[in-house]
Design a protein around this motif. Structure first.
Motif, PDB file in Angstrom:
ATOM      1  N   ILE A  27      -8.851  35.714  44.601  1.00 47.64           N
ATOM      2  CA  ILE A  27      -7.923  35.248  45.627  1.00 47.64           C
ATOM      3  C   ILE A  27      -7.090  36.432  46.110  1.00 47.64           C
ATOM      4  O   ILE A  27      -6.562  37.199  45.311  1.00 47.64           O
ATOM      5  CB  ILE A  27      -6.981  34.169  45.062  1.00 47.64           C
ATOM      6  CG1 ILE A  27      -7.797  32.976  44.557  1.00 47.64           C
ATOM      7  CG2 ILE A  27      -5.955  33.735  46.093  1.00 47.64           C
ATOM      8  CD1 ILE A  27      -6.994  31.963  43.769  1.00 47.64           C
ATOM      9  N   GLY A  28      -6.973  36.571  47.427  1.00 49.65           N
ATOM     10  CA  GLY A  28      -6.174  37.634  48.021  1.00 49.65           C
ATOM     11  C   GLY A  28      -6.479  37.752  49.497  1.00 49.65           C
ATOM     12  O   GLY A  28      -7.255  36.975  50.050  1.00 49.65           O
ATOM     13  N   LYS A  29      -5.885  38.758  50.165  1.00 49.74           N
ATOM     14  CA  LYS A  29      -6.074  38.854  51.608  1.00 49.74           C
ATOM     15  C   LYS A  29      -7.327  39.619  52.022  1.00 49.74           C
ATOM     16  O   LYS A  29      -7.728  39.555  53.174  1.00 49.74           O
ATOM     17  CB  LYS A  29      -4.843  39.400  52.294  1.00 49.74           C
ATOM     18  CG  LYS A  29      -4.529  40.837  52.011  1.00 49.74           C
ATOM     19  CD  LYS A  29      -3.488  41.354  52.977  1.00 49.74           C
ATOM     20  CE  LYS A  29      -2.111  41.209  52.431  1.00 49.74           C
ATOM     21  NZ  LYS A  29      -1.085  41.650  53.356  1.00 49.74           N
ATOM     22  N   SER A  30      -7.981  40.300  51.112  1.00 48.82           N
ATOM     23  CA  SER A  30      -9.227  40.994  51.441  1.00 48.82           C
ATOM     24  C   SER A  30     -10.337  39.979  51.710  1.00 48.82           C
ATOM     25  O   SER A  30     -10.475  38.988  50.986  1.00 48.82           O
ATOM     26  CB  SER A  30      -9.646  41.912  50.297  1.00 48.82           C
ATOM     27  OG  SER A  30     -10.936  42.435  50.537  1.00 48.82           O
ATOM     28  N   THR A  31     -11.141  40.228  52.731  1.00 47.83           N
ATOM     29  CA  THR A  31     -12.229  39.309  53.069  1.00 47.83           C
ATOM     30  C   THR A  31     -13.330  39.300  52.013  1.00 47.83           C
ATOM     31  O   THR A  31     -14.207  38.441  52.056  1.00 47.83           O
ATOM     32  CB  THR A  31     -12.837  39.650  54.439  1.00 47.83           C
ATOM     33  OG1 THR A  31     -13.282  41.004  54.426  1.00 47.83           O
ATOM     34  CG2 THR A  31     -11.813  39.446  55.552  1.00 47.83           C
ATOM     35  N   SER A  32     -13.283  40.202  51.055  1.00 43.28           N
ATOM     36  CA  SER A  32     -14.272  40.202  49.972  1.00 43.28           C
ATOM     37  C   SER A  32     -13.964  39.132  48.913  1.00 43.28           C
ATOM     38  O   SER A  32     -14.801  38.858  48.055  1.00 43.28           O
ATOM     39  CB  SER A  32     -14.345  41.579  49.307  1.00 43.28           C
ATOM     40  OG  SER A  32     -13.117  41.882  48.669  1.00 43.28           O
ATOM     41  N   ASN A  33     -12.783  38.516  48.973  1.00 43.51           N
ATOM     42  CA  ASN A  33     -12.405  37.456  48.043  1.00 43.51           C
ATOM     43  C   ASN A  33     -13.023  36.130  48.463  1.00 43.51           C
ATOM     44  O   ASN A  33     -13.218  35.869  49.655  1.00 43.51           O
ATOM     45  CB  ASN A  33     -10.883  37.295  48.002  1.00 43.51           C
ATOM     46  CG  ASN A  33     -10.203  38.507  47.440  1.00 43.51           C
ATOM     47  OD1 ASN A  33     -10.491  38.934  46.331  1.00 43.51           O
ATOM     48  ND2 ASN A  33      -9.296  39.071  48.210  1.00 43.51           N
ATOM     49  N   GLU A  34     -13.283  35.273  47.484  1.00 43.06           N
ATOM     50  CA  GLU A  34     -13.787  33.935  47.782  1.00 43.06           C
ATOM     51  C   GLU A  34     -12.747  33.106  48.542  1.00 43.06           C
ATOM     52  O   GLU A  34     -13.086  32.282  49.380  1.00 43.06           O
ATOM     53  CB  GLU A  34     -14.194  33.207  46.498  1.00 43.06           C
ATOM     54  CG  GLU A  34     -15.452  33.723  45.842  1.00 43.06           C
ATOM     55  CD  GLU A  34     -15.260  35.007  45.049  1.00 43.06           C
ATOM     56  OE1 GLU A  34     -16.277  35.603  44.682  1.00 43.06           O
ATOM     57  OE2 GLU A  34     -14.113  35.435  44.807  1.00 43.06           O
ATOM     58  N   ILE A  35     -11.463  33.295  48.222  1.00 45.83           N
ATOM     59  CA  ILE A  35     -10.375  32.617  48.930  1.00 45.83           C
ATOM     60  C   ILE A  35      -9.499  33.687  49.564  1.00 45.83           C
ATOM     61  O   ILE A  35      -8.869  34.479  48.860  1.00 45.83           O
ATOM     62  CB  ILE A  35      -9.548  31.733  47.967  1.00 45.83           C
ATOM     63  CG1 ILE A  35     -10.438  30.662  47.337  1.00 45.83           C
ATOM     64  CG2 ILE A  35      -8.367  31.104  48.697  1.00 45.83           C
ATOM     65  CD1 ILE A  35      -9.761  29.828  46.281  1.00 45.83           C
ATOM     66  N   HIS A  36      -9.500  33.742  50.896  1.00 49.22           N
ATOM     67  CA  HIS A  36      -8.722  34.776  51.589  1.00 49.22           C
ATOM     68  C   HIS A  36      -8.121  34.324  52.918  1.00 49.22           C
ATOM     69  O   HIS A  36      -7.122  34.850  53.354  1.00 49.22           O
ATOM     70  CB  HIS A  36      -9.580  36.019  51.836  1.00 49.22           C
ATOM     71  CG  HIS A  36     -10.702  35.794  52.794  1.00 49.22           C
ATOM     72  ND1 HIS A  36     -11.905  35.300  52.392  1.00 49.22           N
ATOM     73  CD2 HIS A  36     -10.782  35.951  54.124  1.00 49.22           C
ATOM     74  CE1 HIS A  36     -12.698  35.181  53.437  1.00 49.22           C
ATOM     75  NE2 HIS A  36     -12.037  35.557  54.507  1.00 49.22           N
ATOM     76  N   LYS A  37      -8.707  33.334  53.574  1.00 49.59           N
ATOM     77  CA  LYS A  37      -8.282  32.974  54.933  1.00 49.59           C
ATOM     78  C   LYS A  37      -6.817  32.582  55.032  1.00 49.59           C
ATOM     79  O   LYS A  37      -6.153  32.903  56.019  1.00 49.59           O
ATOM     80  CB  LYS A  37      -9.164  31.863  55.484  1.00 49.59           C
ATOM     81  CG  LYS A  37     -10.571  32.313  55.744  1.00 49.59           C
ATOM     82  CD  LYS A  37     -11.423  31.192  56.289  1.00 49.59           C
ATOM     83  CE  LYS A  37     -12.850  31.690  56.474  1.00 49.59           C
ATOM     84  NZ  LYS A  37     -13.720  30.613  56.981  1.00 49.59           N
ATOM     85  N   ASP A  38      -6.284  31.904  54.032  1.00 48.31           N
ATOM     86  CA  ASP A  38      -4.879  31.464  54.067  1.00 48.31           C
ATOM     87  C   ASP A  38      -3.896  32.609  53.871  1.00 48.31           C
ATOM     88  O   ASP A  38      -2.693  32.429  54.073  1.00 48.31           O
ATOM     89  CB  ASP A  38      -4.619  30.416  52.984  1.00 48.31           C
ATOM     90  CG  ASP A  38      -5.396  29.126  53.214  1.00 48.31           C
ATOM     91  OD1 ASP A  38      -5.774  28.864  54.366  1.00 48.31           O
ATOM     92  OD2 ASP A  38      -5.623  28.385  52.239  1.00 48.31           O
ATOM     93  N   PHE A  39      -4.383  33.794  53.475  1.00 50.19           N
ATOM     94  CA  PHE A  39      -3.491  34.884  53.085  1.00 50.19           C
ATOM     95  C   PHE A  39      -3.535  36.108  53.991  1.00 50.19           C
ATOM     96  O   PHE A  39      -2.762  37.037  53.805  1.00 50.19           O
ATOM     97  CB  PHE A  39      -3.835  35.341  51.668  1.00 50.19           C
ATOM     98  CG  PHE A  39      -3.791  34.229  50.669  1.00 50.19           C
ATOM     99  CD1 PHE A  39      -2.604  33.612  50.349  1.00 50.19           C
ATOM    100  CD2 PHE A  39      -4.948  33.776  50.065  1.00 50.19           C
ATOM    101  CE1 PHE A  39      -2.558  32.571  49.436  1.00 50.19           C
ATOM    102  CE2 PHE A  39      -4.919  32.746  49.146  1.00 50.19           C
ATOM    103  CZ  PHE A  39      -3.717  32.137  48.833  1.00 50.19           C
TER     104      PHE A  39
END
Length: 79
Positions: free
Chosen positions: A6-18
């Motif tokens: 989870i984080g703001k990098s697009t390589s994370n599975e969860i990123h769009k909200d951040f």
């Protein structure tokens, strides 16, 4: 077993909200799901911290169904 970054990098599975939250690190925290379905949240040395139910975590925390997870200033619907 599964790992969810989870984080703001697009390589994370969860990123769009951040993406637009300056308080969230590129790789902020991680959820580990074990073979029994238990979920554990770990802060990845983020600048602004990871919180469960308002408490800053410094070691992995087992998540329960209704826990509130916050990365920086953003809440995450982790379920």
């Amino acid at each position: 077993m599964k790992v969810i970054n989870i984080g703001k990098s697009t390589s994370n599975e969860i990123h769009k909200d951040f993406i637009n939250d300056p308080t969230v690190s590129r790789v902020h925290c991680q959820i580990f799901v074990d073979d029994e379905g238990n979920k554990f949240l770990t802060d990845m040395n983020s600048t602004n911290g990871t919180f469960v139910n308002g408490n800053k975590i410094s070691e992995p925390v087992k998540l329960s169904k209704y826990d509130i997870v916050r990365a920086g200033n953003s809440l995450e619907r982790w379920k």
